[in-house]
Motif scaffolding. Structure first.
Motif, PDB file in Angstrom:
ATOM      1  N   ARG A  41      39.579  33.919  53.270  1.00 17.50           N
ATOM      2  CA  ARG A  41      38.924  33.105  54.174  1.00 17.50           C
ATOM      3  C   ARG A  41      40.014  33.413  55.591  1.00 17.50           C
ATOM      4  O   ARG A  41      38.921  32.935  56.694  1.00 17.50           O
ATOM      5  CB  ARG A  41      39.294  32.282  53.373  1.00 17.50           C
ATOM      6  CG  ARG A  41      38.566  31.293  52.335  1.00 17.50           C
ATOM      7  CD  ARG A  41      38.822  29.960  52.323  1.00 17.50           C
ATOM      8  NE  ARG A  41      39.851  29.473  51.801  1.00 17.50           N
ATOM      9  CZ  ARG A  41      40.701  29.560  50.833  1.00 17.50           C
ATOM     10  NH1 ARG A  41      40.151  29.977  49.755  1.00 17.50           N
ATOM     11  NH2 ARG A  41      41.690  28.835  50.764  1.00 17.50           N
ATOM     12  N   GLU A  42      40.856  33.504  55.926  1.00 16.88           N
ATOM     13  CA  GLU A  42      41.216  33.651  57.374  1.00 16.88           C
ATOM     14  C   GLU A  42      40.029  34.518  58.299  1.00 16.88           C
ATOM     15  O   GLU A  42      40.774  34.289  59.060  1.00 16.88           O
ATOM     16  CB  GLU A  42      42.747  33.243  57.038  1.00 16.88           C
ATOM     17  CG  GLU A  42      43.503  32.128  56.872  1.00 16.88           C
ATOM     18  CD  GLU A  42      44.838  32.396  56.713  1.00 16.88           C
ATOM     19  OE1 GLU A  42      45.477  33.269  57.391  1.00 16.88           O
ATOM     20  OE2 GLU A  42      46.073  30.997  56.460  1.00 16.88           O
ATOM     21  N   LEU A  43      40.564  35.822  56.664  1.00 19.02           N
ATOM     22  CA  LEU A  43      40.543  37.373  57.579  1.00 19.02           C
ATOM     23  C   LEU A  43      39.004  36.884  58.450  1.00 19.02           C
ATOM     24  O   LEU A  43      38.649  37.355  60.069  1.00 19.02           O
ATOM     25  CB  LEU A  43      40.728  37.886  56.851  1.00 19.02           C
ATOM     26  CG  LEU A  43      40.157  39.292  57.459  1.00 19.02           C
ATOM     27  CD1 LEU A  43      41.530  39.969  58.476  1.00 19.02           C
ATOM     28  CD2 LEU A  43      39.783  40.260  55.768  1.00 19.02           C
ATOM     29  N   ARG A  44      38.275  36.581  57.639  1.00 18.34           N
ATOM     30  CA  ARG A  44      36.522  36.196  57.601  1.00 18.34           C
ATOM     31  C   ARG A  44      36.371  34.985  59.216  1.00 18.34           C
ATOM     32  O   ARG A  44      35.504  35.039  60.296  1.00 18.34           O
ATOM     33  CB  ARG A  44      35.841  35.552  56.234  1.00 18.34           C
ATOM     34  CG  ARG A  44      35.659  36.880  55.507  1.00 18.34           C
ATOM     35  CD  ARG A  44      35.041  35.765  54.679  1.00 18.34           C
ATOM     36  NE  ARG A  44      35.646  37.552  53.056  1.00 18.34           N
ATOM     37  CZ  ARG A  44      35.558  36.529  51.932  1.00 18.34           C
ATOM     38  NH1 ARG A  44      35.709  35.816  51.256  1.00 18.34           N
ATOM     39  NH2 ARG A  44      35.533  37.849  51.345  1.00 18.34           N
ATOM     40  N   TYR A  45      36.697  34.162  58.989  1.00 23.38           N
ATOM     41  CA  TYR A  45      36.896  33.412  60.463  1.00 23.38           C
ATOM     42  C   TYR A  45      37.353  34.060  61.346  1.00 23.38           C
ATOM     43  O   TYR A  45      37.296  33.593  62.239  1.00 23.38           O
ATOM     44  CB  TYR A  45      37.994  32.166  59.605  1.00 23.38           C
ATOM     45  CG  TYR A  45      37.758  30.836  60.738  1.00 23.38           C
ATOM     46  CD1 TYR A  45      37.087  29.828  61.387  1.00 23.38           C
ATOM     47  CD2 TYR A  45      39.317  31.044  61.928  1.00 23.38           C
ATOM     48  CE1 TYR A  45      36.717  28.991  62.833  1.00 23.38           C
ATOM     49  CE2 TYR A  45      39.324  30.159  63.123  1.00 23.38           C
ATOM     50  CZ  TYR A  45      38.276  28.932  63.202  1.00 23.38           C
ATOM     51  OH  TYR A  45      38.028  28.654  63.747  1.00 23.38           O
ATOM     52  N   GLY A  46      38.688  34.697  61.391  1.00 27.26           N
ATOM     53  CA  GLY A  46      39.287  35.647  62.838  1.00 27.26           C
ATOM     54  C   GLY A  46      37.947  36.002  63.083  1.00 27.26           C
ATOM     55  O   GLY A  46      37.598  36.588  63.506  1.00 27.26           O
ATOM     56  N   ALA A  47      37.490  37.080  62.246  1.00 24.35           N
ATOM     57  CA  ALA A  47      36.333  38.100  62.459  1.00 24.35           C
ATOM     58  C   ALA A  47      35.481  37.746  63.476  1.00 24.35           C
ATOM     59  O   ALA A  47      34.677  37.978  64.227  1.00 24.35           O
ATOM     60  CB  ALA A  47      36.235  39.123  61.381  1.00 24.35           C
ATOM     61  N   GLU A  48      35.073  36.528  62.523  1.00 17.17           N
ATOM     62  CA  GLU A  48      33.666  36.026  63.118  1.00 17.17           C
ATOM     63  C   GLU A  48      33.763  35.298  64.965  1.00 17.17           C
ATOM     64  O   GLU A  48      33.666  34.926  65.706  1.00 17.17           O
ATOM     65  CB  GLU A  48      32.632  35.066  62.269  1.00 17.17           C
ATOM     66  CG  GLU A  48      32.016  34.084  62.996  1.00 17.17           C
ATOM     67  CD  GLU A  48      31.100  32.955  61.402  1.00 17.17           C
ATOM     68  OE1 GLU A  48      29.680  32.325  61.601  1.00 17.17           O
ATOM     69  OE2 GLU A  48      31.813  33.304  60.288  1.00 17.17           O
ATOM     70  N   GLY A  55      37.764  34.115  65.871  1.00 21.16           N
ATOM     71  CA  GLY A  55      39.022  34.163  66.207  1.00 21.16           C
ATOM     72  C   GLY A  55      39.135  34.851  68.238  1.00 21.16           C
ATOM     73  O   GLY A  55      37.901  35.563  68.083  1.00 21.16           O
ATOM     74  N   ASP A  56      39.839  34.316  68.891  1.00 23.76           N
ATOM     75  CA  ASP A  56      39.831  34.694  69.892  1.00 23.76           C
ATOM     76  C   ASP A  56      40.589  36.221  70.294  1.00 23.76           C
ATOM     77  O   ASP A  56      41.357  36.577  69.773  1.00 23.76           O
ATOM     78  CB  ASP A  56      41.214  34.257  70.842  1.00 23.76           C
ATOM     79  CG  ASP A  56      41.596  34.132  72.386  1.00 23.76           C
ATOM     80  OD1 ASP A  56      40.712  35.276  72.372  1.00 23.76           O
ATOM     81  OD2 ASP A  56      42.185  33.434  72.911  1.00 23.76           O
ATOM     82  N   LEU A  57      40.185  37.467  71.143  1.00 18.78           N
ATOM     83  CA  LEU A  57      40.290  38.568  70.582  1.00 18.78           C
ATOM     84  C   LEU A  57      42.031  39.027  71.405  1.00 18.78           C
ATOM     85  O   LEU A  57      42.627  39.816  71.008  1.00 18.78           O
ATOM     86  CB  LEU A  57      39.532  39.646  71.552  1.00 18.78           C
ATOM     87  CG  LEU A  57      38.297  39.203  70.530  1.00 18.78           C
ATOM     88  CD1 LEU A  57      36.669  40.521  71.762  1.00 18.78           C
ATOM     89  CD2 LEU A  57      37.913  39.411  69.306  1.00 18.78           C
ATOM     90  N   ASP A  58      42.223  37.679  72.637  1.00 20.66           N
ATOM     91  CA  ASP A  58      43.025  37.925  73.242  1.00 20.66           C
ATOM     92  C   ASP A  58      44.592  37.735  72.500  1.00 20.66           C
ATOM     93  O   ASP A  58      45.759  37.783  72.999  1.00 20.66           O
ATOM     94  CB  ASP A  58      42.998  37.533  74.546  1.00 20.66           C
ATOM     95  CG  ASP A  58      41.420  38.658  75.335  1.00 20.66           C
ATOM     96  OD1 ASP A  58      42.071  39.560  74.937  1.00 20.66           O
ATOM     97  OD2 ASP A  58      41.324  37.915  76.200  1.00 20.66           O
ATOM     98  N   SER A  59      44.499  36.062  72.135  1.00 18.77           N
ATOM     99  CA  SER A  59      44.982  35.935  71.252  1.00 18.77           C
ATOM    100  C   SER A  59      44.626  35.391  69.395  1.00 18.77           C
ATOM    101  O   SER A  59      44.176  34.552  69.223  1.00 18.77           O
ATOM    102  CB  SER A  59      45.870  34.144  71.686  1.00 18.77           C
ATOM    103  OG  SER A  59      47.117  32.960  70.606  1.00 18.77           O
TER     104      SER A  59
END
Length: 430
Positions: free
Chosen positions: A52-59, A61-65
């Motif tokens: 869940r966290e990975l999908r949210y980050g991929a969609e 997430g901030d690329l710099d943080s």
């Protein structure tokens, strides 16, 4: 200690061990099942949360943080300095650019696992998110370590519990066996006197019937009665001797050096009448000097007598019985071979079981079982070999007592019921 007593004690020990092993197995199974369920639940919960966290980050997430333990890779974006080597996975980026469909995979590198998701964001940028499972895997290892400690503690508890339960559960069995042996001893002692009296009275009646010219059928009935009471006396003698051998370990007070050569010759002389009646040839071969063993003379006499009686009972008229004594490697060897029917080699060990009925045996009994008890009690061994139609050979090996000075053999007590009627064939005896 006799073979039967040793066997009973071994059976009790096996029962206690079986209870301890079963208790340990049950606890081990419970710990394993609990551990498996806990690991499955934890792994699934962690996996769902991480994806869940990975999908949210991929969609989004901030690329710099990016989130903790997550790295984001995208064209034109500068990856973090601590990004793991080997990422991004270029094959997944090319595939997503071509198909515009998200790709997920698990990658193993540097002794850890990474979850990788590559997708197209709503703004059209292709992003690859990488999550490090290092901490989740450490949690699982800690779980299994804790389960291992619980398993060790459980096994120790199982061992203690098994010993306690074994003693509580098997104690009635051990007590029952002790009471059984005590009953056999007491009953044999109590019955010995009336049986001897009945045997003596039956003998007198048989003699009176012959002297007074009673009908033949009455005389034959009295003769059968004398034989039956005599055999009953022999059974009581067997039970008394077995009970005395099962009394416990140690060196009884009646142990003394016994010359097995002189004792064997004396037993052969006692069977002279049966040998003549059966038209048998008995040959005794032994050294001219004594072969001394430490033991109970009456028990050894009974054992040798059983071997010879067994051979006489199974040798056809005109047959031959060879009795040989020798010294070999610190032991005295007594071998009794006959030219009888023999037996199946598969039956060799079962011949020494109590109440074993052989293929062509007429009556079961204690003879050879008691023989093995006597030999085992004296620290020796007994073995039987044979083939159908080729006779049988019984071999006794007893420890030599080189320092003993054997006394002259003592004749059997007169109060013992004599064998006026030849023994019938016992089961398993050959």
């Amino acid at each position: 200690m006799s073979a039967s007593a040793a066997g009973e004690r071994a059976a009790v020990r096996r029962a206690r061990l079986r209870i301890a092993v079963l208790t340990g197995a049950i606890i081990t199974l419970l710990v394993t099942v609990v551990g498996g369920v806990a690991d499955t639940v934890m792994t699934r919960a962690q996996s769902d949360q991480v994806w869940r966290e990975l999908r949210y980050g991929a969609e989004r997430g901030d690329l710099d943080s990016p989130p903790v333990c997550t790295w984001l890779f995208a064209p034109g974006a500068i990856p973090l300095a601590n990004a793991p080597a080997g990422f991004p996975v270029e094959a997944d980026l090319h595939r997503v650019r071509r198909t515009r469909e998200a790709v997920e995979r698990t990658v193993r590198r540097d002794s850890t696992q990474y979850l990788v998701r590559t997708q197209v964001r709503p703004d059209g940028k292709v992003v690859q998110a990488v999550f490090d499972l290092r901490f989740q895997l450490a949690d699982r290892r800690h779980l299994w370590f804790a389960l291992g400690v619980a398993e060790v503690v459980g096994l120790l508890a199982a061992a203690v519990t098994g010993v306690v339960l074994g003693r509580l559960a098997v104690s009635p069995l051990a007590e029952a066996l002790t009471r059984q042996r005590r009953f056999v001893t007491d009953a044999s002692h109590e019955l010995r006197t009336p049986v001897t009296q009945a045997y003596t009275r039956a003998q007198l009646l048989s003699r009176q019937a012959a002297a007074e010219g009673m009908p033949a059928r009455h005389r034959e009935g009295l003769t059968r009665l004398v034989g039956s009471v005599g055999r009953l006396g022999e059974v009581l003698d067997d039970l008394l001797l077995s009970a005395s051998l099962a009394a416990g370990p140690g060196r009884p007070a009646d142990h003394r050096p016994v010359d097995l050569v002189a004792l064997t010759r004396a037993v052969v002389a006692e069977e002279a009448d049966r040998v003549r009646e059966g038209r048998l040839t008995v040959v005794v071969e032994g050294p001219p000097h004594p072969l001394s063993v430490d033991g109970v003379e009456s028990a050894l006499r009974r054992a040798v007598g059983e071997l010879l009686s067994n051979a006489v009972g199974h040798t056809p008229p005109g047959g031959r019985i060879e009795v040989a004594l020798a010294r070999a490697r610190g032991t005295v060897t007594l071998t009794v071979a006959n030219t009888g029917k023999g037996f199946d080699p598969a039956e060799a060990e079962r011949l020494f079981e109590r109440f074993h009925r052989g293929g062509d045996a007429g009556r079961y009994g204690l003879g050879l079982a008691l023989l093995r008890e006597v030999v085992t009690h004296h620290g020796g061994t007994v073995a039987a070999t044979g083939r159908p139609g080729h006779g049988a050979r019984f071999t006794i090996r007893l420890p030599l007592d080189p320092n003993g000075v054997p006394a002259a053999p003592v004749p059997p007590p007169r109060c013992r019921v004599p064998r006026l009627v030849p023994r019938r064939v016992k089961a398993g005896r050959t």
